[in-house]
Design a protein around this motif. Structure first.
Motif, PDB file in Angstrom:
ATOM      1  N   MET A   1      43.651  25.743  39.785  1.00  0.00           N
ATOM      2  CA  MET A   1      42.533  26.203  40.494  1.00  0.00           C
ATOM      3  C   MET A   1      43.052  27.909  39.914  1.00  0.00           C
ATOM      4  O   MET A   1      43.952  27.904  40.629  1.00  0.00           O
ATOM      5  CB  MET A   1      41.772  25.859  41.085  1.00  0.00           C
ATOM      6  N   ASP A   2      43.011  29.004  39.098  1.00  0.00           N
ATOM      7  CA  ASP A   2      42.766  29.912  39.098  1.00  0.00           C
ATOM      8  C   ASP A   2      42.419  30.701  40.210  1.00  0.00           C
ATOM      9  O   ASP A   2      41.018  31.236  41.001  1.00  0.00           O
ATOM     10  CB  ASP A   2      42.579  31.061  38.196  1.00  0.00           C
ATOM     11  N   GLU A   3      43.270  31.446  41.055  1.00  0.00           N
ATOM     12  CA  GLU A   3      42.893  32.385  42.492  1.00  0.00           C
ATOM     13  C   GLU A   3      41.518  33.342  41.685  1.00  0.00           C
ATOM     14  O   GLU A   3      41.942  34.639  40.179  1.00  0.00           O
ATOM     15  CB  GLU A   3      43.967  32.667  42.852  1.00  0.00           C
ATOM     16  N   SER A   4      40.816  34.225  42.997  1.00  0.00           N
ATOM     17  CA  SER A   4      40.528  35.285  42.687  1.00  0.00           C
ATOM     18  C   SER A   4      41.171  36.317  42.614  1.00  0.00           C
ATOM     19  O   SER A   4      41.748  36.510  43.183  1.00  0.00           O
ATOM     20  CB  SER A   4      38.665  34.547  42.934  1.00  0.00           C
ATOM     21  N   ILE A   5      40.364  37.355  41.899  1.00  0.00           N
ATOM     22  CA  ILE A   5      40.831  38.960  42.131  1.00  0.00           C
ATOM     23  C   ILE A   5      41.059  38.945  43.354  1.00  0.00           C
ATOM     24  O   ILE A   5      42.062  40.426  43.971  1.00  0.00           O
ATOM     25  CB  ILE A   5      39.732  39.795  41.385  1.00  0.00           C
ATOM     26  N   GLY A   6      40.277  39.415  44.267  1.00  0.00           N
ATOM     27  CA  GLY A   6      39.923  39.429  45.404  1.00  0.00           C
ATOM     28  C   GLY A   6      40.992  38.702  46.692  1.00  0.00           C
ATOM     29  O   GLY A   6      41.639  39.048  46.843  1.00  0.00           O
ATOM     30  N   ARG A  11      46.488  39.081  49.474  1.00  0.00           N
ATOM     31  CA  ARG A  11      47.685  39.063  49.958  1.00  0.00           C
ATOM     32  C   ARG A  11      48.302  39.642  49.248  1.00  0.00           C
ATOM     33  O   ARG A  11      49.703  39.790  50.154  1.00  0.00           O
ATOM     34  CB  ARG A  11      47.976  37.531  49.534  1.00  0.00           C
ATOM     35  N   ALA A  12      48.185  40.805  48.722  1.00  0.00           N
ATOM     36  CA  ALA A  12      49.744  41.247  47.789  1.00  0.00           C
ATOM     37  C   ALA A  12      49.715  41.987  48.903  1.00  0.00           C
ATOM     38  O   ALA A  12      49.514  42.703  49.345  1.00  0.00           O
ATOM     39  CB  ALA A  12      48.514  41.592  46.418  1.00  0.00           C
ATOM     40  N   TRP A  13      50.936  42.671  48.776  1.00  0.00           N
ATOM     41  CA  TRP A  13      51.622  43.537  49.269  1.00  0.00           C
ATOM     42  C   TRP A  13      52.842  44.731  48.224  1.00  0.00           C
ATOM     43  O   TRP A  13      53.271  43.585  47.410  1.00  0.00           O
ATOM     44  CB  TRP A  13      52.617  43.105  49.871  1.00  0.00           C
ATOM     45  N   ASN A  14      52.696  46.194  48.684  1.00  0.00           N
ATOM     46  CA  ASN A  14      53.691  46.499  47.794  1.00  0.00           C
ATOM     47  C   ASN A  14      54.533  47.200  48.682  1.00  0.00           C
ATOM     48  O   ASN A  14      53.709  48.334  49.860  1.00  0.00           O
ATOM     49  CB  ASN A  14      52.380  47.923  47.368  1.00  0.00           C
TER      50      ASN A  14
END
Length: 414
Positions: A1-6, A11-14
């Protein structure tokens, strides 16, 4: 199942966006340098001569051979690779700054420069001075500063402080690699050291000739014996210097009775002939040629170079590591540190087809092993991993077994 953009954004990190006051940018990270502090720097003028290119070429070729922690069978042949911390240091990461390949290149360069190098286990699982066996977690090259009966003082880079520090370590836990070509490269009156001195002398002469001096002798029309005449001559010399320095094109004038003699003409001192002689002698003593350095050597020359230079250095490395990094118990369990060579590295592409046919037909190598040699991905066909001659039909062993096990029919005619 694909994750949603939210969910992905949560969890994204820059590295630029996710910063806080406790991040690395605001902490005291230790000593900072504009260059890499653990990098090896050649001494005795070796970094400015042709020896630098020779050292680097040999070090790169030695580091290109994989060295592994393996287990042998009863016939002292390769059986399997041991998944150990030592094997990780030898094949992947020697320390936080160097890969295994960069580590061995550093070790060979340091060995050529100093004549001997120490491979120091920095991080271990147990204290090697107390425990009978220990696991090596990281390795560093060290410069031996002082020798003691059972210890050595080495200068090793400390990754905790970012500086090179001197420590005393036991000889029994440190691999001490001596240059197999010490008498040719590092002895005080060896061919390499004589060549380095000649090249440094040639550099000094070049700097003098290119320093911008005119080297002129001015003959004045009077005899300089008294102090008054000497002061007059000195004043005349300063006048000509000021004319040359203040002129846009470097033009000065002299009196018609004065004569100027220029001395900076080329003088043959046989220095280049001596350098060429020592270079050829060094090449012959090491078994190296100019074609090897510029990459135009044929297969026979490269084989001779590998046999006479690369193999002794690799043997010195693995023999000392076997002696110091493996205990008697480990060696009795058939553990060893070995280097491996690629016999197909020097084979031209047009000869690979014939070699592949002979090796597969005589059941020496599988098809997937041949594909790996020429840079292709392995095939998923199970037959590609079998040592079998593809030119012959597969043996019908299963059919033979079925015929033997088939029950015999009774004779109805009795």
């Amino acid at each position: 199942m694909d994750e949603s953009i939210g969910s992905r954004l949560k969890r994204a990190w820059n590295v630029f966006m996710n910063r806080d006051p406790t991040d690395y940018s605001y902490q005291n990270l230790g000593s900072a340098y504009s260059y890499r502090p653990d990098r090896v720097f050649l001494s005795r003028g070796n970094e400015r001569t042709i020896t630098n290119a020779i050292y680097n070429k040999i070090a790169v070729d030695v580091a290109s051979h994989p060295i592994m922690h393996i287990r042998l069978d009863d016939q002292e042949r390769y059986k399997e690779t041991i998944d150990s911390k030592l094997n990780t240091c030898l094949t992947l990461e020697a320390n936080i700054d160097q890969t295994s390949r960069a580590f061995f290149q550093d070790a060979v360069l340091s060995m050529f420069d100093e004549g001997v190098v120490a491979l120091v286990p920095v991080d271990t699982l147990y204290d090697p001075k107390k425990a009978g066996s220990y696991q090596i977690l990281s390795l560093r090259t060290g410069k031996i500063v002082e020798w003691y009966p059972k210890y050595i003082r080495v200068e090793v880079y400390n990754e905790q402080t970012g500086q090179k520090e001197q420590i005393v370590v036991p000889k029994k836990m440190t691999a001490i690699i001596e240059n197999p070509f010490y008498s040719v490269m590092n002895a005080p009156n060896s061919t390499m050291q004589r060549l380095v001195r000649k090249l440094n002398l040639l550099d000094a002469i070049d700097e003098q000739s290119g320093s911008g001096k005119l080297d002129l002798i001015i003959q004045l029309p009077y005899v300089i014996k008294s102090d008054a005449r000497r002061q007059q001559a000195e004043q005349r010399r300063k006048d000509i210097e000021q004319q040359l320095a203040g002129s846009k094109y470097g033009i000065a004038y002299t009196d018609g009775t004065e004569h100027i003699t220029q001395l900076n003409r080329a003088v043959d001192n046989n220095l280049m002939k001596q350098i060429e002689y020592l270079t050829n002698m060094l090449y012959s003593q090491l078994g190296i040629t100019q074609a090897i350095l510029d990459g135009t050597a044929d297969e026979q020359a490269m084989l001779n170079y590998t046999t006479r230079i690369i193999e002794p250095i690799l043997a010195a490395l693995v023999d000392e590591m076997n002696r110091k990094f493996l205990t008697k118990t480990a060696r009795s369990q058939k553990q060893a540190i070995k280097y491996f060579t690629d016999p197909f590295r020097l084979v031209p592409v047009n000869n690979l087809a014939e070699i592949a046919d002979k090796f597969t037909r005589n059941e020496i190598m599988t098809s997937n092993e041949i594909r790996q040699v020429i840079g292709m991905k392995p095939s998923k066909d199970p037959k590609a991993d079998e040592l079998r001659n593809s030119n012959l039909s597969a043996p019908k062993e299963q059919e033979t077994i079925d015929v033997i096990n088939e029950p015999k029919e009774e004779n109805q005619n009795g």
